[in-house]
Enzyme design. Structure first.
Site, PDB file in Angstrom:
ATOM      1  N   CYS A 119       0.166  -7.198   9.584  1.00 41.27           N
ATOM      2  CA  CYS A 119      -0.567  -5.958   9.283  1.00 41.27           C
ATOM      3  C   CYS A 119      -0.113  -4.788  10.151  1.00 41.27           C
ATOM      4  O   CYS A 119      -0.418  -3.642   9.841  1.00 41.27           O
ATOM      5  CB  CYS A 119      -2.063  -6.179   9.456  1.00 41.27           C
ATOM      6  SG  CYS A 119      -2.640  -7.603   8.553  1.00 41.27           S
ATOM      7  N   HIS A 156      -6.186   0.294  10.221  1.00 38.62           N
ATOM      8  CA  HIS A 156      -5.874  -0.810   9.308  1.00 38.62           C
ATOM      9  C   HIS A 156      -7.192  -1.247   8.667  1.00 38.62           C
ATOM     10  O   HIS A 156      -8.189  -1.464   9.346  1.00 38.62           O
ATOM     11  CB  HIS A 156      -5.247  -1.962  10.096  1.00 38.62           C
ATOM     12  CG  HIS A 156      -5.122  -3.218   9.298  1.00 38.62           C
ATOM     13  ND1 HIS A 156      -4.680  -3.218   7.998  1.00 38.62           N
ATOM     14  CD2 HIS A 156      -5.386  -4.510   9.617  1.00 38.62           C
ATOM     15  CE1 HIS A 156      -4.678  -4.461   7.550  1.00 38.62           C
ATOM     16  NE2 HIS A 156      -5.103  -5.264   8.504  1.00 38.62           N
ATOM     17  N   ASN A 215      -7.842  -5.680   2.186  1.00 38.08           N
ATOM     18  CA  ASN A 215      -6.837  -5.733   3.249  1.00 38.08           C
ATOM     19  C   ASN A 215      -5.455  -5.875   2.601  1.00 38.08           C
ATOM     20  O   ASN A 215      -5.154  -6.906   2.013  1.00 38.08           O
ATOM     21  CB  ASN A 215      -7.144  -6.938   4.157  1.00 38.08           C
ATOM     22  CG  ASN A 215      -6.156  -7.069   5.303  1.00 38.08           C
ATOM     23  OD1 ASN A 215      -5.114  -6.443   5.321  1.00 38.08           O
ATOM     24  ND2 ASN A 215      -6.508  -7.913   6.268  1.00 38.08           N
TER      25      ASN A 215
END
Ligand code: UT7
Length: 327
Positions: free
Chosen positions: A113, A254, A284
């Protein structure tokens, strides 16, 4: 010193949407649990024939248009992804072919990520050194290809998307004021895909459980490290830039979990109206999360010239990073 800046942004999300109601039919879960524990309401899922590089191509076309840069001007392609089209060649080579970026070098970055911020830090260093003038950085994932849709603790989280940024030299006081990346490989097993590498090759002949080729996560533990490291990294770049948290106009975190985002904002003393959120729509999307959010924030007018914008990410590895821009 030469300062790097984002001169163009683009993003892409696939058409198909999976809602929380859809998940109620797939695993034992509820809309109430997913929304209250994660903030996610829906996520976009790529078509089976849609590769991660295809999503990058669509995102890049927007970035080229917004930067006013031609494909032949790109010197380097950096792709942050854990879901490349192939193991060899790199996804950035595939993107190069599809977009005709024939004057560019290419590299992929595996930082989960935090892949986009890692890519940005490499781009920033090459721009600052004068080695390259125009760098195309991607954060892109087809997470649906590595999601175990029988594991309710992970499958409800992930979506597919791509974001692209063209990085060049700043001619004024705008650009990247500070950037920081870091890892802690001691916690490799908190978020991993056990099979498919040399350690446990996945050959699909029944010798290895197919589920081992999907993402595994100890969500609870990852959560704790995410809160700690995202806050630390954010404070570090703010301090390095000689600023204070109250000077941040927009936090673009994020989009992993609304509770992690709220904890990070609280650590910085930022009210939630200074935080960009799209987790409810996209879930996500790993490396795509920050460039997707930056692109949408700019297009929605949430980021204006001169704004101080803070990006911060955390992912498997463990890896994390933060970047502070004057837009
Ligand atoms: O992207 C970069 C890295 N990733 C992250 O940052 C993600 C970090 N972690 C998280 O976001 C959270 O840990 C999750 C959203 C993954 C899980 O939330 P949690 O509050 O940490 O839940 P938990 O894992 O502690 O599970 C609590 C309960 C368990 O039931 P018991 O054992 O208490 O009976 C789980 O089985 O919730 C259950 N559960 C669910 N229930 C309904 C887990 N997933 C679900 C689900 N629906 N989808």
């Amino acid at each position: 010193m030469i300062r790097a800046k984002i001169i163009g942004l683009g993003s892409y999300v696939p058409e198909r949407v999976l809602t929380n109601d859809d998940f109620e039919k797939i695993v034992e879960t509820s809309n109430e649990w997913i929304v209250s524990r994660t903030g996610i309401m829906e996520r976009h899922i790529a078509r089976p024939d849609e590769d991660t590089s295809d999503m990058c191509v669509a995102a890049a076309r927007e970035a080229f248009a917004s930067a006013g840069v031609a494909p032949e001007e790109i010197d380097l392609v950096i792709a942050g992804t854990v879901t490349p089209d192939f193991r060899v060649p790199s996804m950035s080579c595939i993107i190069q072919k599809k977009l005709g970026l024939l004057n560019a070098a290419t590299m992929d970055i595996v930082a989960a990520c935090a892949g986009f911020i890692h890519g940005l830090s490499v781009a920033q260093a090459y721009i600052a050194s004068g080695t390259f003038k125009r760098i195309l950085v991607f954060g892109a994932e087809k997470l649906s290809s590595i999601t175990d849709y029988t594991d309710r603790s992970t499958c409800i989280l992930f979506g597919d998307a791509a974001g692209a940024a063209i990085i060049g030299k700043s001619d004024d006081d705008s650009g990247i004021l500070a950037i920081h990346i870091k890892s802690d490989g001691r916690y490799d097993e908190l978020l991993n895909i056990p099979a498919g590498g040399t350690h446990l090759p996945y050959v699909g002949n029944g010798s290895v459980d197919p589920k081992l080729s999907k993402l595994h996560m100890k969500g609870n533990e990852v959560f704790k490290y995410a809160v700690r490291h995202m806050g630390d990294a954010a404070l570090r770049v703010i301090t390095e830039a000689g600023l204070t948290p109250d000077q941040v106009d927009l936090l673009v975190p994020h989009q992993a979990n609304i509770r992690i985002i709220k904890a990070t904002a609280a650590r910085l003393g930022l009210p939630m109206d200074k935080v960009y959120l799209n987790i409810e729509k996209y879930g996500n999307t790993s490396a795509a999360s920050i460039p997707l959010a930056l692109d949408h924030a700019v297009r929605e007018g949430r980021i204006k010239k001169g704004d101080i914008v803070l990006g911060v990410a955390f992912g498997g590895g463990l890896t994390w990073g933060a970047v502070l821009f004057r837009w």
